[in-house]
Design a protein around this motif. Structure first.
Motif, PDB file in Angstrom:
ATOM      1  N   UNK A 136      87.842  91.779  -5.383  1.00  0.00           N
ATOM      2  CA  UNK A 136      87.163  92.865  -4.984  1.00  0.00           C
ATOM      3  C   UNK A 136      85.592  92.534  -5.393  1.00  0.00           C
TER       4      UNK A 136
ATOM      5  N   UNK B  54      92.092  94.911   4.662  1.00  0.00           N
ATOM      6  CA  UNK B  54      91.695  95.941   5.490  1.00  0.00           C
ATOM      7  C   UNK B  54      91.900  97.064   4.684  1.00  0.00           C
ATOM      8  N   UNK B  55      92.211  96.897   3.103  1.00  0.00           N
ATOM      9  CA  UNK B  55      91.961  97.637   2.091  1.00  0.00           C
ATOM     10  C   UNK B  55      90.435  97.629   1.589  1.00  0.00           C
ATOM     11  N   UNK B  56      90.353  96.378   1.552  1.00  0.00           N
ATOM     12  CA  UNK B  56      89.062  96.198   1.146  1.00  0.00           C
ATOM     13  C   UNK B  56      87.503  96.875   2.141  1.00  0.00           C
TER      14      UNK B  56
ATOM     15  N   UNK C 220      95.667  88.252   2.578  1.00  0.00           N
ATOM     16  CA  UNK C 220      96.245  89.041   3.383  1.00  0.00           C
ATOM     17  C   UNK C 220      95.092  90.032   4.557  1.00  0.00           C
ATOM     18  N   UNK C 221      95.806  90.313   5.622  1.00  0.00           N
ATOM     19  CA  UNK C 221      94.820  90.768   6.629  1.00  0.00           C
ATOM     20  C   UNK C 221      95.318  92.730   6.265  1.00  0.00           C
ATOM     21  N   UNK C 222      96.039  92.462   5.391  1.00  0.00           N
ATOM     22  CA  UNK C 222      96.897  94.117   4.946  1.00  0.00           C
ATOM     23  C   UNK C 222      95.241  94.221   4.003  1.00  0.00           C
ATOM     24  N   UNK C 223      95.370  94.020   2.894  1.00  0.00           N
ATOM     25  CA  UNK C 223      94.030  93.207   2.056  1.00  0.00           C
ATOM     26  C   UNK C 223      92.750  93.488   2.224  1.00  0.00           C
TER      27      UNK C 223
ATOM     28  N   UNK D 155      88.335  92.213  10.104  1.00  0.00           N
ATOM     29  CA  UNK D 155      89.038  92.613   9.038  1.00  0.00           C
ATOM     30  C   UNK D 155      89.595  90.855   9.072  1.00  0.00           C
TER      31      UNK D 155
ATOM     32  N   UNK E 282     100.873  88.847   7.653  1.00  0.00           N
ATOM     33  CA  UNK E 282     102.370  89.431   6.671  1.00  0.00           C
ATOM     34  C   UNK E 282     103.352  88.976   7.611  1.00  0.00           C
TER      35      UNK E 282
END
Lengths: 450, 534
Positions: B2, B37-39, B32-35, B22, B127
């Protein structure tokens, strides 16, 4: 934050090679010595029995006096009878080879017209023996195109014209059993895309990015990604690459070899990258279109994989003909890149392209105007455009706007007709549910709403 | 992770004033793309608050028709947009230093992201995974409907999944390269496919035959490596090799004549493909260089074939028996040298292979490229590198020299491109003199005889020892050579009479001819005339 996010596996669907149906479109030996008449002859031979059975079914019981006349020339005046033959539209504004010859001598060039219709048009019915002019209310109100095999009920009048009372077509063909049942798992979809128009003036790169992210399941939350995993196949229906418009500059001296300033490879490379992204996740069937590097005559042959060097290594990439018969999970699809409907559009007064597509199903022929005004390979032994069976999904690409309709046939056949808009102008694709044949759009936009 | 991401974002968005999507973030960090996005969302709310501007992806669905509408909105619009009942989802799409007027420039970032992901497994970021995708350089497989019309035979999909990485890895590279361009015009012999899992048409006979011989080389090399390759291909190899070598030669001589700037470079690409069968980039390179590459390979392999026959067999026997003592240092070095010829750019893999084959137990310094290879000792490496350079130059010069006459020879239908040596089975004589002779006869009847081959040359190499001492040693190097001689047109009558005799003589085999080059060192054309006329 660091936990491995759940992964979804893309659903798979069985595909089968439709054998003869798809094979028919592949032109193996390019022999141009034969006449086009063979194509018309084959069409008539193959379709006449079908139309005849429909006509008998419809009219034989209706009027006991009506009888089938084998040859058009044998029609007797005053008798009610029914004939089967091929329609020929006599249109003044239709491109005529004789006009081309006069153009060579006189420089007056006719502008390209959007429609050939004119008030003086007339409809003829032809078979091997001869032709007869058709008149009547039914003729003026309906849309006809050259090349449709049709049956007409009526009688000959004093002028020698056949006054038509009723018409009938071959109707929708038999359909494969639709075997998909409702299961616990969610339904599978196929995505239909058309007219990417890479390299054209209204090409929007970010929309293309959004499309590839959508198809690969990168965009969206987990829920959306899960639903994206239900897309089992993507069909790209033509006009993916747009050749840049070359303005002839007479002041420049003619150079031998290709002029590097006008020839660009970027569209093909961008397309290759896009396709590679998508192919890495989902099966893609690529059809050629009007602007694509493929044959100029229908049926267009598959785009050669050499143009797409990085994409062709994927087992999920398939380059197919235009038109294209496919099968996904026993759902039969028939697709075209739009040239067939665009040509029919020129013959009729109507603007309703969806109606025209539905009509082709009723005629049981997807490209009746070939070879009259739609360039076509001179087939000698077959007419591949006859729809020997009714597809479940019938899509036409590169149309002006999205439209869809479920056409039902006499024997319970259901065909989902989808008119796909060009992605370059509308940024819209269509998703069809394989089980229910329901269809909806997905559109992308990057401009602010207001 | 992070922290690293925050730093990256800060650097990129605030300091460099660049946009970030992203997709780019996921490719840069390998997440991963979802991670990603979260970051990005975290960044926007904490570190980058008020310093960066976010663009969001918004998904709306019309409940009546089911139509979905996906759009990109700026963070200001997000608040108002969220109130819309039809919104089904949203997430951050990109971060910019300041609000963008035209979002299209984000597409450039996405292209950059695509560049970053080259060579990596795409499932690292995705994903939604699809396990049925098979990537293979040999996957040029026309659609079933067109397979009958296409001139190219369908190749099986499982090219990448074969057991021997060395064999199959190199093979797809070659297959794709040869199948991509138009078929070689000069191929003559019928196909002998060396690998039953691939089929090629006769028009590609030269290439597959070449591959066969190339494959045999690689198969044995990597088989001799013993640690990597499966034993499966190697039994097939010897049998296939001999047959393919025979058929290959006439085409090879024709192919040799094509211009190639760096023969070795091409084969390096093939060597990289075992490592990167799934990597598209390197396979792309294969296809881009295909035409020249194939020529180089063919030219090279014909030469190598001659050398490799017993070298490889010897080393194979050695490894099979488990005896790794440097009994036959010379042959090992020759093998390595030839291996180096093939692996100019990508020394790593092949070095590892061949080095393992030797396993003298000496642990040496590092590779030229700075990567560690277990076995070579420093002086051996230096020596080998020098030889490699010399060979490269020699090959290059030879190729350039040959060019003018070769093109004429190619076009000239009447020229007798008799590859005398090639037609006969190559006896396993000492690999000092392995020559191919090509003769071209022009209009006047003047025969230009070009002798090409690899011969042993003693060279002095000086290098620095581990301890810093200068060491000089004499090394026997296999050096390719090419010698020309022009034989004036003989009178027709004697030529005719002597021709059958000369054919008999010249068909004797390698030995008689190999004696020739040695003797004619001093330009003794008369001596050669003796051989050619009689």
């Amino acid at each position: 934050m660091e936990t491995d996010p759940a992964t979804v596996n893309r659903r798979t669907a069985t595909t089968e090679d439709l054998g003869a149906l798809q094979e028919n479109f592949v032109v193996k030996a390019r022999d141009y010595k034969q006449q086009y008449a063979h194509l018309y002859f084959m069409r008539l031979m193959l379709m006449r029995p079908l139309v005849l059975s429909q006509a008998m079914h419809k009219w034989a019981s209706l009027d006991p006096k009506a009888k089938h006349v084998e040859k058009i020339l044998d029609v007797q005046q005053g008798e009610i009878s029914y004939l089967v033959g091929t329609i020929y539209m006599e249109m003044k504004l239709k491109p005529n080879i004789l006009d081309d010859i006069t153009k060579d001598h006189w420089i007056a060039a006719q502008p390209d017209r959007p429609k050939y219709t004119d008030d003086t048009d007339s409809v003829y019915l032809e078979d091997e023996s001869g032709r007869v002019k058709l008149t009547g209310v039914k003729i003026t109100n309906n849309l006809f195109v050259t090349g449709v095999v049709m049956g007409v009920l009526g009688s000959e009048d004093t002028n020698g014209d056949f006054k038509v009372v009723d018409i009938c077509y071959a109707g929708q063909g038999p359909q494969q059993q639709h075997t998909l049942m409702e299961t616990d798992e969610s339904d599978k979809y196929i995505a239909l895309v058309s007219g990417l128009g890479i390299g054209g003036n209204d090409f929007k790169p970010l929309e293309l990015d959004l499309l590839s992210e959508y198809l690969t399941g990168e965009i969206g939350g987990v829920k959306e990604q899960t639903s994206c995993a239900n897309i089992v196949r993507v069909m790209i229906a033509g006009n993916s690459i747009v050749t840049p418009q070359v303005v002839e500059d007479d002041t420049k001296t003619k150079k031998y070899g290709y002029d590097r300033s006008t020839f660009v490879t970027a569209p093909t490379m961008i397309f290759d990258n896009f396709l590679q992204e998508v192919c890495s996740s989902v099966d893609v069937d690529l059809m050629a279109g009007d602007n694509d590097p493929s044959s100029a005559t229908m049926p267009q042959q598959p785009i050669h994989p050499a143009l797409l060097p990085s994409t062709r290594q994927y087992s999920t990439f398939h380059s197919v003909t235009n038109p294209y018969w496919g099968s996904v999970d026993n759902v039969t699809l028939l697709g075209g890149s739009g040239q067939t409907i665009d040509d029919i559009y020129k013959y009729v007064n109507s603007e309703n392209r969806l109606e025209m597509a539905a009509k082709t199903i009723e005629w049981r022929h997807m490209a009746p105007t070939a070879p009259d005004t739609l360039w076509c390979y001179p087939f000698k032994d077959r007419d591949p455009f006859i729809m020997t069976q009714a597809p479940h999904i019938y899509f036409i690409g590169n149309q002006d706007k999205f439209a869809t309709k479920l056409v039902t046939g006499a024997d319970g056949q259901r065909t989902r007709v989808v008119m796909l808009p060009s992605f370059a102008s509308t940024a819209t694709i269509a998703l069809v549910n394989l089980r229910t044949l329901e269809c909806h759009t997905v559109s992308f936009s990057t401009k602010p709403k207001n | 992770m992070e922290h690293q991401a925050m730093e990256l974002l800060t650097t990129r968005v605030e300091d460099e004033k660049q946009n970030v999507t992203y997709k780019w973030l996921s490719r840069s960090l390998g997440i991963s793309v979802n991670t990603a996005k979260e970051l990005m969302q975290v960044y926007l709310t904490t570190v980058g608050k008020n310093k960066a501007h976010g663009t969001y992806y918004l998904a709306r669905q019309d409940p009546a028709t089911g139509n979905q509408h996906l759009s990109l909105v700026s963070q200001e619009e997000l608040k108002t947009a969220q109130k819309d009942a039809s919104v089904v989802g949203y997430h951050i799409y990109s971060l910019e230093p300041s609000p963008l007027k035209d979002l299209a420039i984000l597409s450039a970032i996405n292209s950059e992201a695509t560049q970053l992901q080259k060579g990596k497994d795409i499932n690292l970021y995705r994903v939604v995974r699809n396990h049925h995708v098979v990537i293979s350089a040999s996957n040029y497989r026309p659609t079933p409907a067109t397979s009958s019309s296409s001139a190219f035979a369908a190749k099986p999909k499982a090219g990448a999944a074969q057991s021997a990485p060395g064999l199959s890895g190199a093979k797809p590279g070659l297959n794709s390269a040869s199948s991509a361009p138009a078929a070689a015009a000069s191929s003559t012999s019928s196909t002998t496919t060396t690998n039953d899992t691939s089929k090629t048409t006769t028009s590609k006979s030269a290439a597959p035959a070449a591959k066969g011989s190339m494959m045999s080389f690689f198969g044995k090399a990597s088989g001799a490596g013993a640690t990597k390759a499966a034993s499966a291909p190697t039994p097939a190899k010897p049998a296939a090799k001999t047959s393919s070598t025979l058929n290959f030669k006439p085409a090879a001589s024709a192919q040799q004549k094509r211009k190639a700037d760096l023969m070795t470079g091409a084969v390096a690409d093939d060597m990289s493909s075992p490592r990167a069968t799934r990597s598209n980039e390197e396979s792309e390179e294969d296809e881009v260089d295909s035409e020249e590459e194939r020529d180089r390979r063919l030219a090279l392999s014909s030469r190598l074939d001659q050398d490799q026959g017993d070298i490889v067999e010897k080393s194979q026997n050695k490894s099979a028996s488990g005896n790794h003592s440097p009994v036959d240092v010379e042959s090992i070095k020759k093998k390595q040298r030839s291996a180096r010829l093939l692996a100019v750019d990508d020394d790593d893999d092949l070095d590892a292979d061949t080095a393992r084959a030797v396993t003298t137990g000496r642990r040496g310094g590092d590779d030229d490229d700075g990567e560690s290879v277990e076995v070579m000792s420093k002086e051996a490496r230096a020596a080998l590198n020098k030889e490699k350079e010399a060979q490269r130059l020699a090959l290059e010069n030879m190729m350039l020299m040959d060019d003018t006459t070769t093109m004429a020879a190619l076009e000239d239908e009447d020229s007798a491109m008799i590859d005398v040596e090639a037609l006969d089975p190559v006896p396993p004589v000492a690999d000092h003199e392995r020559t191919t002779v090509t003769e071209t006869t022009d209009a006047l009847g003047t025969i230009t005889r070009r002798r090409r081959g690899v011969r042993a040359v003693t060279k002095r190499k000086t290098s620095r020892n581990e301890r810093g001492y200068m060491v000089t040693e004499d090394i026997v190097v296999m050096e390719p050579f090419s010698e020309d001689e022009i034989i004036e047109a003989p009178a027709p009558a004697p030529a005719r009479i002597e021709k059958p005799v000369s054919d008999a003589v010249s068909s004797k085999g390698n030995k008689s001819e190999s004696g020739g080059p040695k003797k004619k060192a001093g330009g003794n054309q008369s001596l050669l005339n003796f051989f050619s006329k009689k």
